[in-house]
Design a protein around this motif. Structure first.
Motif, PDB file in Angstrom:
ATOM      1  N   ARG A  23       0.838  -1.207   0.000  1.00  0.00           N
ATOM      2  CA  ARG A  23       0.000   0.000   0.000  1.00  0.00           C
ATOM      3  C   ARG A  23       0.880   1.267   0.000  1.00  0.00           C
ATOM      4  O   ARG A  23       0.456   2.317  -0.450  1.00  0.00           O
ATOM      5  CB  ARG A  23      -0.928  -0.010   1.221  1.00  0.00           C
ATOM      6  CG  ARG A  23      -2.025   1.031   1.159  1.00  0.00           C
ATOM      7  CD  ARG A  23      -2.965   0.934   2.341  1.00  0.00           C
ATOM      8  NE  ARG A  23      -2.293   0.786   3.622  1.00  0.00           N
ATOM      9  CZ  ARG A  23      -1.674   1.783   4.259  1.00  0.00           C
ATOM     10  NH1 ARG A  23      -1.618   2.985   3.742  1.00  0.00           N
ATOM     11  NH2 ARG A  23      -1.083   1.571   5.426  1.00  0.00           N
ATOM     12  N   LYS A  45       2.339  -1.145  -6.015  1.00  0.00           N
ATOM     13  CA  LYS A  45       1.431  -2.160  -5.453  1.00  0.00           C
ATOM     14  C   LYS A  45       1.012  -3.112  -6.575  1.00  0.00           C
ATOM     15  O   LYS A  45       0.716  -2.678  -7.691  1.00  0.00           O
ATOM     16  CB  LYS A  45       0.214  -1.437  -4.868  1.00  0.00           C
ATOM     17  CG  LYS A  45      -0.926  -2.315  -4.457  1.00  0.00           C
ATOM     18  CD  LYS A  45      -0.754  -2.771  -3.027  1.00  0.00           C
ATOM     19  CE  LYS A  45      -1.821  -3.797  -2.631  1.00  0.00           C
ATOM     20  NZ  LYS A  45      -1.269  -4.946  -1.936  1.00  0.00           N
ATOM     21  N   SER A  46       0.972  -4.396  -6.297  1.00  0.00           N
ATOM     22  CA  SER A  46       0.679  -5.370  -7.364  1.00  0.00           C
ATOM     23  C   SER A  46      -0.743  -5.246  -7.905  1.00  0.00           C
ATOM     24  O   SER A  46      -1.701  -5.082  -7.152  1.00  0.00           O
ATOM     25  CB  SER A  46       0.821  -6.799  -6.850  1.00  0.00           C
ATOM     26  OG  SER A  46       2.122  -7.081  -6.465  1.00  0.00           O
ATOM     27  N   LYS A 166       9.632 -12.049  -8.490  1.00  0.00           N
ATOM     28  CA  LYS A 166       9.659 -12.000  -7.027  1.00  0.00           C
ATOM     29  C   LYS A 166       9.170 -13.362  -6.543  1.00  0.00           C
ATOM     30  O   LYS A 166       8.008 -13.724  -6.736  1.00  0.00           O
ATOM     31  CB  LYS A 166       8.746 -10.879  -6.531  1.00  0.00           C
ATOM     32  CG  LYS A 166       8.805 -10.667  -5.040  1.00  0.00           C
ATOM     33  CD  LYS A 166       8.009  -9.440  -4.642  1.00  0.00           C
ATOM     34  CE  LYS A 166       8.161  -9.131  -3.170  1.00  0.00           C
ATOM     35  NZ  LYS A 166       7.343  -7.973  -2.781  1.00  0.00           N
ATOM     36  N   ASN A 193       9.835 -13.021  -1.495  1.00  0.00           N
ATOM     37  CA  ASN A 193       8.564 -12.466  -1.046  1.00  0.00           C
ATOM     38  C   ASN A 193       8.207 -13.063   0.312  1.00  0.00           C
ATOM     39  O   ASN A 193       8.742 -14.102   0.722  1.00  0.00           O
ATOM     40  CB  ASN A 193       7.473 -12.793  -2.066  1.00  0.00           C
ATOM     41  CG  ASN A 193       6.319 -11.802  -1.988  1.00  0.00           C
ATOM     42  OD1 ASN A 193       6.224 -11.006  -1.035  1.00  0.00           O
ATOM     43  ND2 ASN A 193       5.450 -11.827  -2.972  1.00  0.00           N
ATOM     44  N   VAL A 212       1.432  -9.724   9.807  1.00  0.00           N
ATOM     45  CA  VAL A 212       1.508  -9.146   8.463  1.00  0.00           C
ATOM     46  C   VAL A 212       2.881  -8.497   8.230  1.00  0.00           C
ATOM     47  O   VAL A 212       3.451  -8.612   7.146  1.00  0.00           O
ATOM     48  CB  VAL A 212       0.383  -8.097   8.274  1.00  0.00           C
ATOM     49  CG1 VAL A 212       0.487  -7.426   6.920  1.00  0.00           C
ATOM     50  CG2 VAL A 212      -0.973  -8.759   8.435  1.00  0.00           C
ATOM     51  N   LEU A 213       3.409  -7.859   9.265  1.00  0.00           N
ATOM     52  CA  LEU A 213       4.697  -7.177   9.090  1.00  0.00           C
ATOM     53  C   LEU A 213       5.842  -8.094   9.528  1.00  0.00           C
ATOM     54  O   LEU A 213       5.689  -8.898  10.450  1.00  0.00           O
ATOM     55  CB  LEU A 213       4.718  -5.878   9.889  1.00  0.00           C
ATOM     56  CG  LEU A 213       3.633  -4.860   9.505  1.00  0.00           C
ATOM     57  CD1 LEU A 213       3.775  -3.587  10.342  1.00  0.00           C
ATOM     58  CD2 LEU A 213       3.692  -4.519   8.023  1.00  0.00           C
ATOM     59  N   SER A 241      14.893  -9.055  -0.223  1.00  0.00           N
ATOM     60  CA  SER A 241      13.682  -8.577   0.449  1.00  0.00           C
ATOM     61  C   SER A 241      13.333  -9.491   1.607  1.00  0.00           C
ATOM     62  O   SER A 241      13.517 -10.711   1.517  1.00  0.00           O
ATOM     63  CB  SER A 241      12.524  -8.547  -0.553  1.00  0.00           C
ATOM     64  OG  SER A 241      11.295  -8.401   0.117  1.00  0.00           O
ATOM     65  N   GLY A 243      12.812  -8.565   6.012  1.00  0.00           N
ATOM     66  CA  GLY A 243      13.569  -8.391   7.246  1.00  0.00           C
ATOM     67  C   GLY A 243      14.559  -7.238   7.245  1.00  0.00           C
ATOM     68  O   GLY A 243      15.417  -7.175   8.118  1.00  0.00           O
ATOM     69  N   VAL A 263      12.452  -2.579   0.916  1.00  0.00           N
ATOM     70  CA  VAL A 263      11.966  -2.312   2.274  1.00  0.00           C
ATOM     71  C   VAL A 263      10.466  -2.083   2.275  1.00  0.00           C
ATOM     72  O   VAL A 263       9.934  -1.418   1.400  1.00  0.00           O
ATOM     73  CB  VAL A 263      12.657  -1.084   2.923  1.00  0.00           C
ATOM     74  CG1 VAL A 263      13.984  -1.456   3.503  1.00  0.00           C
ATOM     75  CG2 VAL A 263      12.824   0.065   1.951  1.00  0.00           C
ATOM     76  N   CYS A 264       9.835  -2.634   3.295  1.00  0.00           N
ATOM     77  CA  CYS A 264       8.379  -2.485   3.392  1.00  0.00           C
ATOM     78  C   CYS A 264       7.968  -2.328   4.862  1.00  0.00           C
ATOM     79  O   CYS A 264       7.630  -1.227   5.302  1.00  0.00           O
ATOM     80  CB  CYS A 264       7.707  -3.699   2.750  1.00  0.00           C
ATOM     81  SG  CYS A 264       5.928  -3.687   2.858  1.00  0.00           S
ATOM     82  N   SER A 265       8.032  -3.410   5.652  1.00  0.00           N
ATOM     83  CA  SER A 265       7.505  -3.382   7.025  1.00  0.00           C
ATOM     84  C   SER A 265       8.077  -2.226   7.846  1.00  0.00           C
ATOM     85  O   SER A 265       7.351  -1.563   8.588  1.00  0.00           O
ATOM     86  CB  SER A 265       7.816  -4.699   7.740  1.00  0.00           C
ATOM     87  OG  SER A 265       7.092  -5.743   7.156  1.00  0.00           O
ATOM     88  N   TYR A 268       6.222   0.817   7.213  1.00  0.00           N
ATOM     89  CA  TYR A 268       4.890   0.815   7.859  1.00  0.00           C
ATOM     90  C   TYR A 268       5.052   1.212   9.324  1.00  0.00           C
ATOM     91  O   TYR A 268       4.267   1.956   9.875  1.00  0.00           O
ATOM     92  CB  TYR A 268       4.258  -0.583   7.797  1.00  0.00           C
ATOM     93  CG  TYR A 268       3.421  -0.829   6.562  1.00  0.00           C
ATOM     94  CD1 TYR A 268       2.078  -0.456   6.517  1.00  0.00           C
ATOM     95  CD2 TYR A 268       3.965  -1.436   5.431  1.00  0.00           C
ATOM     96  CE1 TYR A 268       1.299  -0.684   5.396  1.00  0.00           C
ATOM     97  CE2 TYR A 268       3.196  -1.672   4.303  1.00  0.00           C
ATOM     98  CZ  TYR A 268       1.862  -1.287   4.293  1.00  0.00           C
ATOM     99  OH  TYR A 268       1.091  -1.509   3.177  1.00  0.00           O
TER     100      TYR A 268
HETATM  101  C1  LIG Z   1       0.535  -4.727   3.844  1.00  0.00           C
HETATM  102  C2  LIG Z   1       1.433  -5.367   2.823  1.00  0.00           C
HETATM  103  C3  LIG Z   1       1.019  -5.429   1.497  1.00  0.00           C
HETATM  104  C4  LIG Z   1       1.837  -6.057   0.549  1.00  0.00           C
HETATM  105  N1  LIG Z   1       1.441  -6.096  -0.759  1.00  0.00           N
HETATM  106  C5  LIG Z   1       2.253  -6.681  -1.685  1.00  0.00           C
HETATM  107  C6  LIG Z   1       1.908  -6.700  -3.048  1.00  0.00           C
HETATM  108  O1  LIG Z   1       0.869  -6.184  -3.473  1.00  0.00           O
HETATM  109  N2  LIG Z   1       2.761  -7.290  -3.918  1.00  0.00           N
HETATM  110  C7  LIG Z   1       3.949  -7.852  -3.520  1.00  0.00           C
HETATM  111  O2  LIG Z   1       4.700  -8.363  -4.367  1.00  0.00           O
HETATM  112  N3  LIG Z   1       4.315  -7.842  -2.226  1.00  0.00           N
HETATM  113  C8  LIG Z   1       3.501  -7.272  -1.324  1.00  0.00           C
HETATM  114  N4  LIG Z   1       3.884  -7.250   0.000  1.00  0.00           N
HETATM  115  C9  LIG Z   1       5.172  -7.872   0.380  1.00  0.00           C
HETATM  116  C10 LIG Z   1       6.261  -6.792   0.501  1.00  0.00           C
HETATM  117  O3  LIG Z   1       6.478  -6.128  -0.721  1.00  0.00           O
HETATM  118  C11 LIG Z   1       7.589  -7.386   0.985  1.00  0.00           C
HETATM  119  O4  LIG Z   1       8.108  -8.265   0.009  1.00  0.00           O
HETATM  120  C12 LIG Z   1       7.444  -8.162   2.298  1.00  0.00           C
HETATM  121  O5  LIG Z   1       6.663  -7.433   3.233  1.00  0.00           O
HETATM  122  C13 LIG Z   1       8.820  -8.453   2.920  1.00  0.00           C
HETATM  123  O6  LIG Z   1       9.560  -7.270   3.109  1.00  0.00           O
HETATM  124  P1  LIG Z   1       9.676  -6.551   4.547  1.00  0.00           P
HETATM  125  O7  LIG Z   1      10.316  -7.510   5.469  1.00  0.00           O
HETATM  126  O8  LIG Z   1      10.535  -5.338   4.286  1.00  0.00           O
HETATM  127  O9  LIG Z   1       8.290  -6.203   4.982  1.00  0.00           O
HETATM  128  C14 LIG Z   1       3.086  -6.619   0.945  1.00  0.00           C
HETATM  129  C15 LIG Z   1       3.471  -6.535   2.288  1.00  0.00           C
HETATM  130  C16 LIG Z   1       2.676  -5.920   3.223  1.00  0.00           C
HETATM  131  C17 LIG Z   1       3.147  -5.845   4.647  1.00  0.00           C
END
Ligand SMILES: Cc1cc2nc3c(=O)[nH]c(=O)nc-3n(C[C@H](O)[C@H](O)[C@H](O)COP(=O)(O)O)c2cc1C
Length: 325
Positions: A23, A45-46, A166, A193, A212-213, A241, A243, A263-265, A268
């Motif tokens: 998101r 976002k996918s 991915k 992923n 989720v995170l 990707s 952690g 980076v994602c979590s 957030y």
């Molecule tokens: C709320 C949320 C939504 C996500 N939506 C997608 C998505 O639409 N497509 C995708 O390939 N990964 C999606 N992911 C996975 C992240 O892109 C990422 O690969 C995953 O959270 C691991 O990275 P992190 O440890 O930095 O969070 C999503 C992750 C979260 C937490």
């Protein structure tokens, strides 16, 4: 910060930090915020395969009189796909960092021609978020693997922009799969992923989503394979990707051989502006260790370069476990 610049998929990124698909990359406002705070690139976002299939169906069936329900659902889906293509165009106008759309797919056919629309909208590369969950006990591993190869062949026939897969880490032989991807023209892989996993609420007796995170300890599932894959002779680019919660975590993956880090979590938890701190942490570490560029330390501790590569092959480790006995 010139010294953070890195090459990924033939693109020059000003920082190895990519905001991964979520998101956080679903609006132009978020994309601008990512750019303003130092992201090297953004993965949108996918878009889901079902959405694309509805869209393709909607624009190709102009002569019939579809049922009202179908019409409405087609409209909704095609509209979201149209908006997605529009966002790519707008992001390419507004941003100077690479813009990488993402498609979440679970079949190898049907939607792949649509990739051309994504490329025509100006995308710098296409990330395919792919996982075929093997739930049919009669299917062999080869049959599941073949789906990946068919998908790649279909996509590579259709578009010229770089293609990134991915993937998850649950393959019998990840290194073999990476070779197969590379031989079929895949330019990069996101390792890995982090999929939805079910958990159980024992009070409500219900299935709920597992956390989720991510947590930084989840690097343990990734690091070995980045270090092993980056040491192979094939030149598939690696975006690490899962952690990454600090600049130091990004450094760890680059030392293991990643070309970029997603980076994602952490964003957030701490906000998109935390990218700035992470870039500073990477630059600070580089100053401390005397590295003038990312290339100077990329892969320095991977399987080929580490003085004791056995550590990457160990799964049972007497000394490691004995300290807990
Ligand atoms: C709320 C949320 C939504 C996500 N939506 C997608 C998505 O639409 N497509 C995708 O390939 N990964 C999606 N992911 C996975 C992240 O892109 C990422 O690969 C995953 O959270 C691991 O990275 P992190 O440890 O930095 O969070 C999503 C992750 C979260 C937490």
């Amino acid at each position: 910060m010139e010294k953070l610049s890195t090459k990924y998929l033939g693109l020059t990124l000003r920082s190895p930090l990519i905001v991964s698909s979520s998101r956080l990359t679903s609006t132009l406002g978020h994309l601008r915020e990512a750019e303003d705070n130092g992201a090297g690139a953004v993965v949108l976002k996918s878009l889901f395969e079902e959405q694309i299939n509805y869209y393709v169906h909607a624009i190709s069936s102009t002569s019939g009189y579809p049922e009202a329900d179908d019409y409405i659902s087609n409209y909704v889906h095609s509209n979201s796909v149209y908006n997605y293509l529009e966002m790519i165009r707008q992001a390419k106008k507004d941003l100077s960092i690479p813009v990488i759309p993402s498609v979440n797919c679970y079949t190898a056919k049907g939607w792949t021609d649509f990739a051309r629309n994504i490329a025509e909208a100006g995308a710098d590369a296409l990330e395919i978020n792919v996982f075929f969950l093997p739930v049919d006990r009669k299917k062999t591993p080869e049959e599941s693997e073949k789906l990946y190869f068919e998908l790649i062949e279909n996509i590579k026939k259709t578009i010229k922009i770089p293609v990134v897969l991915k993937i998850g880490f649950r393959f019998t032989n990840i290194l073999y799969m990476l070779d197969q991807f590379y031989n079929r023209g895949v330019n990069g892989v996101v390792m890995f992923n982090r999929f939805y996993e079910p958990d159980i609420d024992v009070d409500k007796l219900e299935i709920i989503p597992a956390t989720v995170l991510s947590h930084e300890i989840e690097r343990r599932y990734v690091l070995r394979w980045v270090a092993m894959a980056s040491a192979q002779k094939i030149r598939i680019d690696i975006s690490a990707s899962t952690g990454v919660h600090s600049g130091q975590d990004a450094v760890r993956y680059i030392l293991a051989g990643a070309n970029s880090v997603q980076v994602c979590s952490v964003l957030y938890n701490k906000g998109i502006s935390y990218l700035k701190n992470m870039n500073q942490q990477i630059a600070g570490w580089m100053d401390e260790k005397g590295f003038g560029s990312i290339d100077e330390f990329r892969g320095k501790l991977n399987y080929a370069n580490y003085h004791n590569p056995d550590v990457f092959e160990r799964t049972q480790f007497m000394k490691y476990f004995s300290s807990y006995e």
